[in-house]
Design a protein around this motif. Sequence first.
Motif, PDB file in Angstrom:
ATOM      1  N   UNK A 187      18.991  55.546 -20.762  1.00 46.45           N
ATOM      2  CA  UNK A 187      17.850  55.305 -19.898  1.00 46.45           C
ATOM      3  C   UNK A 187      18.267  54.426 -18.731  1.00 46.45           C
ATOM      4  N   UNK A 188      17.590  54.580 -17.603  1.00 46.32           N
ATOM      5  CA  UNK A 188      17.885  53.763 -16.428  1.00 46.32           C
ATOM      6  C   UNK A 188      17.526  52.313 -16.714  1.00 46.32           C
ATOM      7  N   UNK A 189      18.425  51.379 -16.422  1.00 46.89           N
ATOM      8  CA  UNK A 189      18.145  49.964 -16.622  1.00 46.89           C
ATOM      9  C   UNK A 189      17.159  49.479 -15.591  1.00 46.89           C
TER      10      UNK A 189
ATOM     11  N   UNK B  58      32.562  49.665 -10.632  1.00 45.38           N
ATOM     12  CA  UNK B  58      31.449  49.548  -9.686  1.00 45.38           C
ATOM     13  C   UNK B  58      30.821  48.152  -9.761  1.00 45.38           C
ATOM     14  N   UNK B  59      30.672  47.643 -10.953  1.00 40.57           N
ATOM     15  CA  UNK B  59      30.124  46.290 -11.133  1.00 40.57           C
ATOM     16  C   UNK B  59      31.079  45.264 -10.528  1.00 40.57           C
ATOM     17  N   UNK B  60      32.352  45.421 -10.818  1.00 43.56           N
ATOM     18  CA  UNK B  60      33.383  44.502 -10.318  1.00 43.56           C
ATOM     19  C   UNK B  60      33.333  44.429  -8.787  1.00 43.56           C
ATOM     20  N   UNK B  61      33.277  45.598  -8.144  1.00 39.72           N
ATOM     21  CA  UNK B  61      33.274  45.629  -6.685  1.00 39.72           C
ATOM     22  C   UNK B  61      32.027  44.970  -6.112  1.00 39.72           C
TER      23      UNK B  61
ATOM     24  N   UNK C 218      28.951  55.379 -16.268  1.00 38.97           N
ATOM     25  CA  UNK C 218      28.025  55.102 -15.169  1.00 38.97           C
ATOM     26  C   UNK C 218      28.539  53.965 -14.294  1.00 38.97           C
ATOM     27  N   UNK C 219      29.191  53.000 -14.922  1.00 41.60           N
ATOM     28  CA  UNK C 219      29.671  51.830 -14.181  1.00 41.60           C
ATOM     29  C   UNK C 219      31.080  52.021 -13.620  1.00 41.60           C
ATOM     30  N   UNK C 220      31.592  53.239 -13.690  1.00 43.30           N
ATOM     31  CA  UNK C 220      32.940  53.491 -13.180  1.00 43.30           C
ATOM     32  C   UNK C 220      34.000  52.911 -14.090  1.00 43.30           C
TER      33      UNK C 220
ATOM     34  N   UNK D 232      21.092  51.945 -10.920  1.00 41.98           N
ATOM     35  CA  UNK D 232      21.908  51.984 -12.126  1.00 41.98           C
ATOM     36  C   UNK D 232      22.941  50.907 -12.275  1.00 41.98           C
ATOM     37  N   UNK D 233      23.212  50.108 -11.237  1.00 40.13           N
ATOM     38  CA  UNK D 233      24.301  49.140 -11.322  1.00 40.13           C
ATOM     39  C   UNK D 233      23.821  47.724 -11.075  1.00 40.13           C
ATOM     40  N   UNK D 234      22.813  47.548 -10.267  1.00 42.47           N
ATOM     41  CA  UNK D 234      22.394  46.225  -9.829  1.00 42.47           C
ATOM     42  C   UNK D 234      22.136  45.232 -10.935  1.00 42.47           C
ATOM     43  N   UNK D 235      21.365  45.627 -11.945  1.00 43.57           N
ATOM     44  CA  UNK D 235      21.021  44.701 -13.018  1.00 43.57           C
ATOM     45  C   UNK D 235      22.275  44.230 -13.756  1.00 43.57           C
ATOM     46  N   UNK D 236      23.190  45.137 -13.990  1.00 40.93           N
ATOM     47  CA  UNK D 236      24.431  44.776 -14.694  1.00 40.93           C
ATOM     48  C   UNK D 236      25.287  43.842 -13.837  1.00 40.93           C
TER      49      UNK D 236
END
Length: 427
Positions: A419-421, A341-344, A400-402, A295-299
């Motif tokens: 939907x899941x990316x 979450x993306x930032x970290x 989802x991304x915190x 859920x976070x990797x692509x972003x």
Amino acid sequence: MSRRTGSADLPLHTGHVPPWLAERMTRLGAVISEAIVHHYGRDELLRRLAHPFWFQSFGAVMGMDWHSSGITTSVIGALKRGLQPLEGELGIHVCGGRGKHSRKTPQELMAVGERTGCDGEALGRASRLVAKIDSAAVQDGFDLYLHGFIVTDDGHWVVVQQGMNDTRRQARRYHWLSEGLKSFLDDPHAAVEGPHQGDIVNLADARAGHSRTGQLQLLESLGPDAIAREFADLGGARAPAAKAVTDQLELPHLVMPAHHDVRAKDVVLPRLQAALAAAADRGPADFAELLLVPGVGARTVEALAMVAEVVHGAPFRFSDPARFSYAHGGKDRHPFPVPVKVYDQTIDVMKSAVCKARLGQSEELAALRRLDDQSRRLERLAGGRSWDEIVEDEMRLSPRYGGRSVFGVEDGENAAPVAVQTLPAGR
């Protein structure tokens, strides 16, 4: 002479950077600086900091308010905290700051001189001169309240300082670069950033040499008391209007609007679409392990594409600092909450890449550079969502991304299901 690179209108903002963001800005600012030094050297980092468009983009990619005067304070503060532990390794020292910290700059520079062997007394004199010129020699209605002095072990430096005009609720940022500086009084600025407000008194203009000389001669011949009496006598009669001066230097300037939200007109959309396309294209090949994170990797790869441009981008690509707010949002929820979450993950990837590069393993930094290269290649070809659609999707995905802002954490109770990316398989 040092170059002039532009000006900008910065709205004055109140408030503060919350600790959870300040800590992340410290880490990301330091690791981006390390990456630039690794690729291009210390002097190039100074040149970037002396470029007002890049400086604003640097702050925006770190999650600060994309258009506000607060970027200056927060970026200088983040670099001072983040680079201090790396002074011995990088040979870069950040001195000064806001308010009382700015007044300590000469003492801090003397301490740098004692540690490195460079002339701390000369650096302190340069600091005082720069501050005096932008507060007294250039009388443009802005009172200085921040002075940041970044210096390397070999005595090269950049100054970023800022003044405010309370009446207009605006700020002006001034950039100085020691490279090519021959005189503190003949067109010395690397850049001046702030609103155009008509003609100003600029005694640091090369054409003001005769005026500076005449003022000194007048002071010597009459003395300050006689000058004060003459000036008082002039107050009773209205002097004839002087001919307007039309040949003041005009600098390219970035106008940062007063509105808080990031609008489509603030972003060069093809550049952003190209970065997103590059993330989709290079991500599976170069960041396969990262993309396994649900859920976070692509972003995160998309955020890394923006960071990669801050590290490698050509100057003309920073004409729209608002675009870089896509990487990690903004603390005031503009254009969307900070995706923590993306930032970290961005910090973790950058830190890993820089640490391995120190050991001679540059594969991860090379992957980031390929991401930026691909973005430029795709700029004329990429299409996709409009800016409004991008912001809408980010707001929807924020829990989802915190997602977090000064208003709190995005709880997602009212968020629509998503939907899941996914990204295509590697090529």
